[in-house]
Structure formats: structure tokens, C-alpha cells
Enzyme design. Structure first.
Site, PDB file in Angstrom:
ATOM      1  N   SER A 125      29.363  24.794  25.683  1.00 11.89           N
ATOM      2  CA  SER A 125      29.467  23.351  25.926  1.00 11.89           C
ATOM      3  C   SER A 125      28.591  23.160  27.078  1.00 11.89           C
ATOM      4  O   SER A 125      27.814  21.989  26.812  1.00 11.89           O
ATOM      5  CB  SER A 125      30.693  22.889  26.556  1.00 11.89           C
ATOM      6  N   ASP A 182      30.793  12.792  23.653  1.00 12.22           N
ATOM      7  CA  ASP A 182      31.708  13.625  24.432  1.00 12.22           C
ATOM      8  C   ASP A 182      33.218  12.566  24.732  1.00 12.22           C
ATOM      9  O   ASP A 182      33.553  11.613  24.091  1.00 12.22           O
ATOM     10  CB  ASP A 182      31.023  14.194  25.437  1.00 12.22           C
ATOM     11  N   HIS A 209      34.559  16.584  31.124  1.00 11.22           N
ATOM     12  CA  HIS A 209      33.643  17.365  30.526  1.00 11.22           C
ATOM     13  C   HIS A 209      32.431  16.568  30.010  1.00 11.22           C
ATOM     14  O   HIS A 209      31.474  17.160  30.177  1.00 11.22           O
ATOM     15  CB  HIS A 209      34.426  17.608  28.829  1.00 11.22           C
TER      16      HIS A 209
END
Length: 559
Positions: A381, A194, A227
């Protein structure tokens, strides 16, 4: 000079002539081979055994025409696959001497990323090459439904789906006792590919996290880590701010594949997978994807699976009838998103390779505006790391899975089969493109072999719209035997209409373990205009063992 001396020198001259002629034809043959190789560049291969020595000559190399590159490809770049390490290193030495820009190398796989320019085109076909491919762009998925407390925002952004909040693990079948076990995931290593992680977030303090950077350079801001931080918190969150990770005690390897702008590519993602394997990861989570099939990413995924590493990947958030890559690859545990009521999220991609679903709407997760921020996280996600963490928790908590993992006989295929068998069916009976096998159920995943469990459940409702002639719509209930023994039972479905009238449907069921069936009743179109209340009971030996009610409207149609 004697006659014998003349004869000797004549023989020598003849031999020299033969050598010159043979050399001339050999040069011509090589030139012809180089011309053929330039006109017909090596086809894309992923396996060294497809190597053809005849095509590995130096000549004008096929160069990308940047006007014709596929959508999503990075202009001016090429990825090369080599037969072996020596071939790769010979090429690197040769290319650097001639000014070719080397953009990246995956040494473990013999893969090189180069700048496709005039210097590279002048090299000719590298000796030992077995294939080439484009490099495809990848971006961190866009945030979905940041403000899910607002009903209008919820309707506009996520189709009115119900936020999960802090209940994701309960929805996945974790009991209160399961959540009280702080050792969940102990002994299991999970790689999170990520953006990198904000390590000092309150929800991640105390977690075992190491970081690998395959991008280079520090991220621009803490926000660029948002994220990856949110994803990690769903795996190993410590409970602060209501963020409880599925595998709180797992060892995390944060592999940074996105730069500070949220950009990555198929080569970097593949490099991240090889780095995760090298670091000893048993599970790799990828909460991002490509719309294109990438040879370098596919090869990395196939290699990981061959090494017993399980890849868990997000289905994608574009609302398409095709999964993102790597979720679309065979052998990957592809995960879609549902809301708090197990309704499929409208943004969640669907497709043949979808294996399971997990909560993915309005989930409490870690934010990065500061180290205390808690945010609402939506998207596949979020769903993927919940499944990755659940698998890690199961490996640590299940004697069967833990023993197999310790003995290195728990393959990724075995784990995928376990996920399918332990999922509560949703939608129509059996596998379907919208829900896969259904929503993963942790209690079923860790159930010990041989344990006798009687469990018939009411999993879902759906409406089949009227179609053709005077056909009426029909309301269906999905019933599944989640136990380990055959179940003989009956069901009673009562429909309540807006005028107060009622209709009842009854039936008997005989279900083998894991089997799911749909039972339904037609409803006159005129009586379905304002919706119908539905109540279903499952009865065994005169006792109601399961009951569920809902309210369905005509718009809630499906198949």
C-alpha cells in the site's frame, strides 16, 4: 346478402384466422426462448458487441444460489452489464416499479448493481443485458509492522527487514536537487482510490486535494481515514514531520471507495475508477485489491487504460505467489515492496505481472490519531503511491514525458515501458516474479534522450543453495549497465571467510545499455557455515567506478 358479399366476409374471416394462428406460434416461440434463457443464463460478457437479441426476453431470471457463490462474493447481490444506456434505463424503470432494490448504477458504463431476491428473480431476463457477475468484497489492507522501532516486532512482523524511514525517495533515485524542487508533479492529476483523506493533517496542508465520495455517508471516525491519509502523504506530503511526497505539487483527487468500517467491493472500486476518469485523472493509485478476478473491476481498468489513464496498484500483502486484483490485470503497473536494503518484503505478493518494486517497509507517513501524528507505514500500500507519485514527478520534470502527456500521446503502455526501462534490476538478471524489472530509479526515468551516461552499478547479491549430489552453494553479484552507452569493464569479487581466508574471482564484462548479468563463485559448504563477507569492485580503465560490500549467510538463499 349477395354472393359477392359472402365472398368478401369469407376472405376477412380467413385473414383473421391466419393472424390468430401466427400469433399463437409466436407466443409459443417466445415462451420457448424464455425457457431456454432461464435454463442457460447469459454468459459473462464485457463488450456490448457480444449482445444476443435472442436471449433478451422476459422470463424467469437466473438467480444466485447463495450456498454456491464464490469465495469473497457478496451474498444476495448481482452486477448487470447492459448493451446501451437506453436498455439500462428501461430496466431501471421496470425494476423499480416491481420493487427490485437498485444498489448502485455506473451510468458511464451501463452497469447496475441489484439486490438478488425474489422480486428480481420474478423480473425475467432484462432486455439489453450482455452479462452478469458477482460483487466481490474488498477491505483496506491490514497494517503491517506498526512498531518497527522494536527489533523483535520487526523480526516477527516483517521478517527482520530494515525500515526505510524517511529515505524512500532517495532510495528511488531522487537527488537532493530533485527534492528541493517543490514543483514536482505540477500539472499532473492523480486519483487516490482509498478511504478518504484527513485534509488538515500537517503533512498535507497546502496540497491541492479535492474529494469524490462514491460510497455515500460520512466516515465514522478520523481513524477510518488513516489508510488513505498515509497513502496521500507519500504522494503529496509537504515535508512536515519528515514526510516528503514524491509529487508534492500534483493535483490530488481523493476518491472514497471504503466506508467507515474499511469495507468496499468490486463494484464500488470500479465506480471509483470511472469517477477518476471523469475527473480527468492521468494516474490512478489503488492501494488495495481483491483475491478474485472481477468482471466489473476488469472492465473499468481496461476502459481506463484505453483512455490513456495509468493504473498503479499494490501487489498485495498476503505473501502469495499471485498478485491481488487489479494489480494482476494486464496493463496495470503492479508494485511490490522492498526494505531499505532492496530486499523483497516477505509479505509482498509476487507473480508474473509484477512490473516493479518500491520501498514498503517502515516508511514515515501521516497518521490520523491527530493532525500532527507521524506513523510507520508498511505494505505494498505504501509502495504503490511512491511509484504513482514518482511517475507524476517525472511527467512534470521530463521534457520528453511532459510533452507527450500534454499532447495526449503518452499511453499507459508507454509509461509502463518507461518504468521497466528505468528500473534497477534486483534478484536474478532480468524480469522475475519477485522484483519485476527491479526498483524504479527516478534519475533514469527523467534522463533526457541522447544524453551520454556511463554508469555500471552493483545492484544486488544472492546465494544459490546447494542442490543435488555434492554441489556447493554459490554466491552471485548482480551487475547492471544503467548508462546509455556500451560499457567495457572488469569486476573483482573477493570473499572473506570466518577464519580470515580469502578467495578472489575476476572477469571482464561488455554490457549494452540496460543489460544486467550475474557473476558468481562456488563456496565449499563447510566454509559457508558461518557466513561469508563479500566485496565487489567494478573497474574501468584501471579506475574503480563502483564498489559494494555485504555479508551473506547460508539462510540468505535464492535463485
Amino acid at each position: 346478402m349477395s354472393r359477392s358479399g359472402d365472398r368478401f366476409y369469407g376472405i376477412i374471416a380467413f385473414i383473421v384466422l391466419i393472424i390468430v394462428v401466427v400469433g399463437f406460434f409466436k407466443v409459443q416461440k417466445n415462451r420457448e426462448a424464455a425457457t431456454v434463457a432461464t435454463t442457460n443464463p447469459p454468459a459473462l460478457h464485457n463488450h456490448p458487441d457480444s449482445y444476443d437479441d435472442g436471449a433478451a426476453t422476459m422470463g424467469g431470471f437466473y438467480a444466485n444460489n447463495n450456498d454456491d457463490i464464490p469465495a469473497g462474493a457478496v451474498a444476495g447481490e448481482k452486477i448487470l452489464f447492459f448493451k446501451d444506456e437506453k436498455s439500462m434505463r428501461d430496466f431501471l424503470d421496470y425494476a423499480r416499479q416491481r420493487g427490485v432494490k437498485i444498489l448502485g448504477v455506473i451510468e458511464a458504463a451501463g452497469i447496475v448493481r441489484v439486490r438478488d431476491d425474489a422480486n428480481f428473480a420474478a423480473l425475467g431476463i432484462p432486455a439489453g443485458i450482455v452479462g452478469e457477475d458477482y460483487n466481490f468484497r474488498m477491505r483496506i489492507p491490514e497494517e503491517i509492522g506498526a512498531s518497527l522501532d522494536d527489533a523483535d516486532a520487526r523480526e516477527n512482523v516483517v521478517g527482520g527487514r530494515v525500515p526505510v524511514g524517511a529515505n524512500a525517495l532517495s532510495q528511488l533515485g531522487f537527488s537532493a536537487d530533485d527534492l528541493a524542487n517543490s514543483a514536482r508533479g505540477a500539472g499532473v492529476k492523480i486519483a487516490i482510490l482509498d478511504s478518504g483523506i484527513l485534509l488538515d493533517h500537517i503533512a498535507l496542508r497546502g496540497a491541492s486535494i479535492s474529494q469524490i465520495d462514491v460510497v455515500g455517508g460520512a466516515p465514522d471516525t478520523a481513524e477510518s481515514l488513516s489508510h488513505g491519509t498515509a497513502v496521500a502523504s507519500l504522494v503529496c506530503g509537504n515535508g512536515e514531520g519528515g514526510i516528503v511526497g514524491a509529487a508534492a505539487n500534483a493535483e490530488i483527487v481523493a476518491v472514497r471507495i471504503f466506508d467507515g468500517n474499511g469495507d468496499a467491493d468490486s463494484f464500488t472500486a470500479a465506480a471509483g475508477i470511472y469517477a477518476a476518469i471523469e475527473a480527468g485523472a492521468q494516474i490512478v493509485n489503488i492501494s488495495a485489491g481483491l483475491s478474485e478476478d472481477s468482471a466489473v473491476l476488469r472492465q473499468a481498468v481496461e476502459f481506463a487504460i484505453s483512455q490513456g489513464v495509468t493504473i498503479v496498484a499494490a501487489a498485495g500483502n498476503e505473501g502469495l505467489t499471485a498478485l491481488a486484483y487489479p494489480a494482476a490485470y494486464s496493463g496495470v503497473i503492479a508494485v511490490g515492496a522492498v526494505d531499505a536494503e532492496n530486499s523483497s518484503a516477505p509479505f509482498s505478493n509476487v507473480g508474473d505481472n509484477l512490473l516493479s518494486v518500491a520501498p514498503g517497509v517502515g516508511i514515515v507517513a501521516a497518521g490520523t490519531a491527530d493532525t500532527n501524528v507521524v506513523t510507520s507505514f508498511s505494505g505494498t500500500s505504501a509502495s504503490a503511491p511512491l511509484v504513482a507519485g514518482t511517475l507524476a514527478a517525472a511527467i512534470s520534470d521530463s521534457a520528453e514525458l511532459g510533452t507527450a502527456a500534454s499532447a495526449q500521446i503518452l499511453s499507459s503502455e508507454d509509461l509502463a515501458d518507461k518504468v521497466a526501462a528505468a528500473s534497477d534490476d534486483l534478484g536474478v538478471p532480468g524480469f522475475d516474479e519477485e522484483y519485476g524489472a527491479g526498483i524504479l530509479n527516478y534519475s533514469r526515468l527523467v534522463r533526457a534522450p541522447g544524453v551520454v551516461v556511463s554508469d555500471v552499478s552493483i545492484n544486488d547479491f544472492y546465494v544459490r543453495a546447494a542442490s543435488g549430489g555434492n554441489a556447493d552453494p554459490a554466491i552471485f553479484v548482480l551487475i547492471q549497465n544503467r548508462g546509455t552507452v556500451w560499457a567495457e569493464c572488469s569486476f573483482r569479487m573477493e570473499l572473506t571467510f570466518d577464519d580470515g581466508r580469502r578467495a578472489t574471482t575476476n572477469g571482464n564484462l561488455n554490457l549494452q545499455p540496460g543489460e544486467s548479468v550475474a557473476r558468481g563463485a562456488s563456496v565449499p559448504e563447510r566454509r559457508f557455515e558461518k557466513g561469508v563477507g563479500v566485496n565487489v569492485q567494478i573497474i574501468m580503465r584501471g579506475i574503480v567506478v563502483a564498489e559494494r560490500a555485504t555479508y551473506l549467510e547460508p539462510a540468505e538463499s535464492g535463485e
